[in-house]
Write a protein that holds these residues in place. Structure first.
Motif, PDB file in Angstrom:
ATOM      1  N   MET A  45      -2.169   3.160   7.934  1.00 30.14           N
ATOM      2  CA  MET A  45      -1.795   2.260   6.850  1.00 30.14           C
ATOM      3  C   MET A  45      -0.477   2.707   6.229  1.00 30.14           C
ATOM      4  O   MET A  45       0.404   1.878   5.946  1.00 30.14           O
ATOM      5  N   ALA A  46      -0.316   4.015   6.039  1.00 34.31           N
ATOM      6  CA  ALA A  46       0.930   4.537   5.473  1.00 34.31           C
ATOM      7  C   ALA A  46       2.112   4.232   6.389  1.00 34.31           C
ATOM      8  O   ALA A  46       3.184   3.827   5.917  1.00 34.31           O
ATOM      9  N   LYS A  47       1.914   4.399   7.680  1.00 30.28           N
ATOM     10  CA  LYS A  47       3.001   4.111   8.623  1.00 30.28           C
ATOM     11  C   LYS A  47       3.358   2.625   8.589  1.00 30.28           C
ATOM     12  O   LYS A  47       4.526   2.251   8.583  1.00 30.28           O
ATOM     13  N   ALA A  48       2.339   1.767   8.527  1.00 31.86           N
ATOM     14  CA  ALA A  48       2.594   0.324   8.455  1.00 31.86           C
ATOM     15  C   ALA A  48       3.296  -0.035   7.153  1.00 31.86           C
ATOM     16  O   ALA A  48       4.184  -0.897   7.134  1.00 31.86           O
ATOM     17  N   ALA A  49       2.925   0.617   6.060  1.00 33.41           N
ATOM     18  CA  ALA A  49       3.583   0.362   4.771  1.00 33.41           C
ATOM     19  C   ALA A  49       5.043   0.804   4.836  1.00 33.41           C
ATOM     20  O   ALA A  49       5.929   0.110   4.315  1.00 33.41           O
ATOM     21  N   ARG A  50       5.300   1.945   5.442  1.00 35.07           N
ATOM     22  CA  ARG A  50       6.693   2.403   5.612  1.00 35.07           C
ATOM     23  C   ARG A  50       7.487   1.351   6.388  1.00 35.07           C
ATOM     24  O   ARG A  50       8.596   0.988   5.999  1.00 35.07           O
ATOM     25  N   LYS A  51       6.909   0.882   7.464  1.00 31.74           N
ATOM     26  CA  LYS A  51       7.590  -0.117   8.297  1.00 31.74           C
ATOM     27  C   LYS A  51       7.846  -1.396   7.501  1.00 31.74           C
ATOM     28  O   LYS A  51       8.941  -1.950   7.533  1.00 31.74           O
ATOM     29  N   SER A  52       6.850  -1.836   6.729  1.00 33.99           N
ATOM     30  CA  SER A  52       7.003  -3.094   5.996  1.00 33.99           C
ATOM     31  C   SER A  52       8.011  -2.985   4.853  1.00 33.99           C
ATOM     32  O   SER A  52       8.524  -4.001   4.395  1.00 33.99           O
ATOM     33  N   GLY A  54      10.788  -1.171   5.208  1.00 36.03           N
ATOM     34  CA  GLY A  54      12.073  -0.869   5.827  1.00 36.03           C
ATOM     35  C   GLY A  54      12.425   0.607   5.864  1.00 36.03           C
ATOM     36  O   GLY A  54      13.586   0.957   6.041  1.00 36.03           O
ATOM     37  N   LEU A  55      11.437   1.473   5.699  1.00 31.82           N
ATOM     38  CA  LEU A  55      11.693   2.909   5.773  1.00 31.82           C
ATOM     39  C   LEU A  55      11.748   3.345   7.226  1.00 31.82           C
ATOM     40  O   LEU A  55      11.182   2.696   8.110  1.00 31.82           O
ATOM     41  N   LYS A  56      12.411   4.441   7.470  1.00 36.58           N
ATOM     42  CA  LYS A  56      12.557   4.931   8.836  1.00 36.58           C
ATOM     43  C   LYS A  56      11.209   5.347   9.403  1.00 36.58           C
ATOM     44  O   LYS A  56      10.416   6.005   8.737  1.00 36.58           O
ATOM     45  N   ILE A  57      10.976   4.937  10.644  1.00 34.07           N
ATOM     46  CA  ILE A  57       9.810   5.392  11.400  1.00 34.07           C
ATOM     47  C   ILE A  57      10.264   5.697  12.812  1.00 34.07           C
ATOM     48  O   ILE A  57      11.302   5.203  13.269  1.00 34.07           O
ATOM     49  N   ASP A  58       9.498   6.491  13.490  1.00 36.79           N
ATOM     50  CA  ASP A  58       9.793   6.826  14.880  1.00 36.79           C
ATOM     51  C   ASP A  58       9.645   5.558  15.718  1.00 36.79           C
ATOM     52  O   ASP A  58       8.566   4.960  15.761  1.00 36.79           O
ATOM     53  N   GLU A  59      10.695   5.159  16.365  1.00 39.75           N
ATOM     54  CA  GLU A  59      10.678   3.914  17.147  1.00 39.75           C
ATOM     55  C   GLU A  59       9.721   3.976  18.329  1.00 39.75           C
ATOM     56  O   GLU A  59       9.311   2.951  18.841  1.00 39.75           O
ATOM     57  N   THR A  60       9.362   5.181  18.769  1.00 43.26           N
ATOM     58  CA  THR A  60       8.454   5.295  19.907  1.00 43.26           C
ATOM     59  C   THR A  60       6.992   5.299  19.469  1.00 43.26           C
ATOM     60  O   THR A  60       6.098   5.260  20.299  1.00 43.26           O
ATOM     61  N   SER A  61       6.762   5.352  18.153  1.00 44.52           N
ATOM     62  CA  SER A  61       5.382   5.378  17.682  1.00 44.52           C
ATOM     63  C   SER A  61       4.763   3.989  17.765  1.00 44.52           C
ATOM     64  O   SER A  61       5.464   2.981  17.823  1.00 44.52           O
ATOM     65  N   GLN A  62       3.444   3.994  17.736  1.00 48.87           N
ATOM     66  CA  GLN A  62       2.696   2.742  17.813  1.00 48.87           C
ATOM     67  C   GLN A  62       3.026   1.858  16.613  1.00 48.87           C
ATOM     68  O   GLN A  62       3.251   2.348  15.514  1.00 48.87           O
ATOM     69  N   LYS A  63       3.060   0.572  16.822  1.00 49.48           N
ATOM     70  CA  LYS A  63       3.325  -0.377  15.733  1.00 49.48           C
ATOM     71  C   LYS A  63       2.008  -0.770  15.078  1.00 49.48           C
ATOM     72  O   LYS A  63       1.024  -1.036  15.756  1.00 49.48           O
TER      73      LYS A  63
END
Length: 105
Positions: A45-52, A54-63
């Motif tokens: 959920m935190a990773k999805a919130a970061r993505k939503s 516009g924060l940087k995330i590892d592009e190779t990580s699962q969406k």
């Protein structure tokens, strides 16, 4: 197969998750196992919130989709409440009465 009525209460959600867990064969999962799954979903959920946001995330990580991850966290929270014998609606109401008396600075 469990069904969830329109406009369910929190108790309805708890009953649904209890039935769903049993039907899908997860009833033997221990509290520590479910708690670890809950924390894993919190991370997703935190990773999805970061993505939503516009924060940087590892592009190779699962969406991840934020709405789905929030739903997964809710499901596992309900399962934890069920395993602990907690009426989540009652606990929420009791805790909120305490919170209303607190001073927030």
């Amino acid at each position: 197969m469990p069904t969830l009525k329109n406009n369910p209460t929190l108790a309805d959600f708890q009953r649904y998750v209890a039935e769903m867990v049993e039907e899908r064969g997860f009833v033997k999962e221990s509290l520590p196992e479910v708690f670890m799954l809950f924390l894993e979903e919190c991370g997703e959920m935190a990773k999805a919130a970061r993505k939503s946001h516009g924060l940087k995330i590892d592009e190779t990580s699962q969406k991840y989709h934020l709405d789905h991850e929030i739903a997964d966290v809710f499901i596992y929270l309900l399962d934890i409440a069920n395993k602990c014998g907690v009426d989540l609606e009652k606990a929420f109401r009791e805790k909120e009465e305490i919170n209303k008396e607190r001073t927030w600075k």
